[in-house]
Design an enzyme around this catalytic site. Structure first.
Site, PDB file in Angstrom:
ATOM      1  N   ASP A 190     -17.593  33.338  -8.287  1.00 15.42           N
ATOM      2  CA  ASP A 190     -17.279  31.959  -8.632  1.00 15.42           C
ATOM      3  C   ASP A 190     -17.512  31.842 -10.145  1.00 15.42           C
ATOM      4  OD1 ASP A 190     -16.970  29.095  -8.434  1.00 15.42           O
ATOM      5  OD2 ASP A 190     -19.157  28.977  -8.558  1.00 15.42           O
ATOM      6  N   ASP A 248     -17.928  28.427 -12.287  1.00 14.35           N
ATOM      7  CA  ASP A 248     -18.849  27.375 -12.720  1.00 14.35           C
ATOM      8  C   ASP A 248     -20.245  27.573 -12.133  1.00 14.35           C
ATOM      9  OD1 ASP A 248     -16.594  26.410 -13.873  1.00 14.35           O
ATOM     10  OD2 ASP A 248     -16.503  24.539 -12.761  1.00 14.35           O
TER      11      ASP A 248
END
Length: 408
Positions: free
Chosen positions: A188, A190
């Protein structure tokens, strides 16, 4: 193979590690014509422990005397046990590997882990250090009393409670080839590969950061459908100049250890990429800089140089992240069991569930509860230790490539 009449002899040598100890010992054993049944050696901070189990058919007392005299010549201590139980040479393979991470790992905390394992009937077969920076890492090879299909979940659940209580991370994996067979990793973006949330950075340019953060946090906790939350947040960005996307992309700060993690994984032949609920235009520079192999993210609509407040195409949401992982794995020819997914929010649940190893990184409770392992220290290179890569191996590879080592 030794005969039934042979006497087993266990020789244990200890002292400062230095060249020549093994050659002196085995020269004596050669002269006495013994059979080697087992050998094990470990060096801890310059201290050698060498154990050799042999079988001799003649004069075991003479062998003991010769070994003691030889070890005295190299200033080593030695214990010799005549008639040792030779059956102990048949080692059972460990069923699981535990990675214990802490900053620091205190004796009290490790004692709690060991006590929990003992209460479960789990034997610690071997321990080695895998990291001393940025966290202390210990690898434990263990064997459960009765290895069943539920052993992984039971061990993980029992140790999770202890880990939280004593402030450690404890990762549980199956031992064997499958642990060393991982070949693809997706991150991922963020708050995982980078620090902070991109959409909040964009929102700061139009003065709606508090509203966007509130929606983001609700989505990460699993209280709000991600696709709907994304549409609501992007709508607040209507009118934002397109140039801001590049400005924010250039300002992204990697999570500590991210660059080291990707560099090391690529050395090992891993395919590495990102699957993000963020925006391709913002993260593409990062993808290029790190040399990532693939990227899945959302596309923002732009008209006349400004954002329209709409998202183009299918949204990379919770189900979409798992779809992207499966697509990348299929394209690379890597089975899902050999994939690793790393994330921090509820929208990563499906992706981590699809991967052979799902790692929750500084994650929300909704993800920690379903992940294979959870890491709570803010250093992404802890993922390497979970995969069995040691800190010394990372630093040796960097040094070989002429990279300056830094522990600041």
């Amino acid at each position: 193979m030794s005969t039934p009449s042979a006497t087993p002899v266990l020789i244990t040598v200890t002292g400062p590690d230095k060249p020549g100890v093994s050659s002196v010992l085995f020269a004596v054993l050669t002269r006495h014509g013994v059979d080697i049944l087992d050998v094990e050696q470990v060096v801890i901070r310059g201290r050698l422990v060498l154990g050799v189990l042999v079988a001799t058919e003649r004069d075991p007392e003479g062998l003991q005397e010769a070994v003691e005299q030889a070890m005295a010549t190299v200033s080593m201590s030695v214990e010799v046990e005549l008639g040792a139980d030779a059956r102990r040479t048949a080692r059972l393979e460990s069923s699981h590997v535990l990675i214990v991470l802490g900053r620091p790992v205190t004796a009290r905390a490790f004692t709690e882990v060991a006590r929990k394992l003992a209460s479960l009937g789990v034997n610690i077969d071997a321990i080695r250090g895998v990291a001393d920076y940025p966290v202390t890492g210990l690898e434990l090879r263990v064997s459960v009393a009765e290895d069943t299909a539920d052993s992984d979940a039971e061990l993980r659940s029992a140790l999770a409670e202890v880990a939280v209580r004593v402030g450690l991370d404890v990762a549980v994996e199956r031992a064997g080839l499958i642990r060393r067979a991982k070949r693809l990793v997706v991150f991922d973006v963020d708050s995982t590969l980078i620090q902070g949330e991109v959409i909040e950075m964009l929102a700061a340019h139009v003065g709606c950061e508090p509203q966007v953060r509130e929606i983001t946090e609700a989505a990460m906790r699993g209280e709000l459908d991600f696709a709907e939350s994304l549409r609501r947040r992007v709508a607040l960005l209507e009118g934002l100049p397109e140039s801001v996307l590049d400005e924010v992309g250039a300002s992204l700060e990697l999570t500590p250890g991210a660059r080291t993690t990707v560099r090391t994984l690529k050395r090992l032949g891993f395919r590495c990429g990102v699957v993000s609920g963020g925006f391709t235009r913002v993260v593409q520079g990062l993808v290029d800089e790190l040399g990532l192999d693939f990227c899945a993210a959302n596309e923002l609509e732009v008209e006349d140089g400004k954002l329209t407040g709409r998202v183009l195409g299918d949204i990379v949401d919770r189900p979409g992240k798992a779809v992207a992982l499966r697509r990348f794995a299929a394209e690379a020819g890597v089975p899902l069991a050999q994939c690793v997914a790393v994330g921090d929010g509820a929208n990563d649940i499906d992706m981590l569930g699809a991967a052979g190893l799902g790692v929750a990184f500084n994650a929300k409770p909704a993800l920690r509860e379903v992940a294979d392992t959870a890491l709570s220290h803010p250093f992404l290179d802890a993922v390497l230790f979970v995969l069995g890569v040691t800190r010394s191996e990372v630093e040796a590879a960097d040094a070989a490539d002429g990279l300056e080592l830094s522990r600041q």
